[in-house]
Scaffold this active site. Structure first.
Site, mmCIF file in Angstrom:
data_model
loop_
_atom_site.group_PDB
_atom_site.id
_atom_site.type_symbol
_atom_site.label_atom_id
_atom_site.label_comp_id
_atom_site.label_asym_id
_atom_site.label_seq_id
_atom_site.Cartn_x
_atom_site.Cartn_y
_atom_site.Cartn_z
ATOM 1 N N GLU A 110 89.882 -15.801 -12.909
ATOM 2 C CA GLU A 110 88.705 -15.006 -13.683
ATOM 3 C C GLU A 110 89.050 -14.194 -14.734
ATOM 4 O O GLU A 110 88.322 -14.457 -15.806
ATOM 5 C CB GLU A 110 88.115 -14.329 -12.430
ATOM 6 N N GLU A 130 89.121 -16.780 -2.687
ATOM 7 C CA GLU A 130 88.359 -16.234 -2.243
ATOM 8 C C GLU A 130 87.720 -16.032 -1.181
ATOM 9 O O GLU A 130 87.597 -15.366 0.155
ATOM 10 C CB GLU A 130 87.432 -15.250 -2.674
#
Length: 256
Positions: A110, A130
């Protein structure tokens, strides 16, 4: 030892996440140091391009330091100016190049997605795992991936949590270049130098229009374009560029 090391090369600032023992995972100290650095560089007229990298050869960043989060650092990790790692929710006017020196996973991916250009070492990997841990990529990965990749591919990465290698990332257009690991910083600095040779005001407005127009309709895009033309064409640099070209010399940019 600084959580984020800083080095200036001409008009290029290099920020290095400096936690190789933790695969450059983001704790409160890193997030705050990155935030402080980028806040300062935004208004530094002598900084025209920023390079962001990680220390060592194993990881660009493994994402959030879950041990630090569990020990109570969540507020400092996520709450710094600019969001996670000081960058994922930041609007930054100058080009940022990610020099990905290894795995860019979870929050590390990210962070990479928050940069404008990406130069990757040939052993780099990218992913948002995740879902494998019962979490969601909450620092922009689910927002930015479908803007950078075909929807089916973005969903594949998000839903499987499996990483991709640098070759596939390049083929998908997720990154700009793959280089041998030993030449990563040299090649990234060379790219930064090409950008820094250009007029900094023109570069900042060009970034603003390209990024802004990429997610809006043509009417709004043309309005952004008109604003850029109005500012840049009336600048001192807009006069210097043609004069330097006619005189066959290197332009002396003022950034205004």
């Amino acid at each position: 030892m600084s959580a984020v090391e800083r080095e200036r090369r001409g008009h290029v600032e290099i920020l290095t996440i400096n936690r190789p023992e933790a695969r450059n995972a983001i704790n409160g100290a890193v997030s705050q140091a990155m935030s402080d650095a980028l806040d300062e560089l935004e208004t530094d007229d002598d900084c025209w391009v920023v390079i962001l990298t990680g220390s060592g050869e194993k990881a660009f960043s493994a994402g959030m330091d879950l041990k630090a989060f569990a020990s109570g650092e969540g507020g400092s990790i996520m709450g710094a100016s600019g969001g996670f790692a000081g960058i994922t929710q930041r609007t930054f006017s100058k080009p940022i190049i990610a020099a990905v020196n290894g795995a860019a996973l979870a929050g590390g991916c990210e962070i990479m997605l928050s940069c404008d250009l990406v130069v990757a070492a040939d052993h780099a990997t990218f992913g948002i795992p995740e879902a494998k841990r019962g979490l969601v990529a909450g620092a922009g990965g689910l927002i930015r991936l479908p803007k950078r990749l075909p929807l089916a591919v973005a969903l594949e990465l998000a839903l499987t949590g499996d990483p991709i290698d640098a070759e596939r990332a390049l083929a998908l257009g997720l990154i700009n270049r793959i280089v041998p690991a030993a030449r990563l910083m040299d090649e990234t600095l060379a790219l930064a130098a090409v950008i820094a040779d250009n007029a900094p005001l023109a570069v900042r407005w060009t970034k603003k229009v390209v990024v802004g127009a990429s997610s809006v309709g043509d009417d709004v895009g043309w309005a952004l374009n008109a604003e850029a033309v109005s500012v840049v064409f009336s600048s001192a640099d807009a006069m210097e560029g043609p004069v330097a070209f006619a005189q066959k010399r290197k332009p002396q940019w003022q950034g205004k």
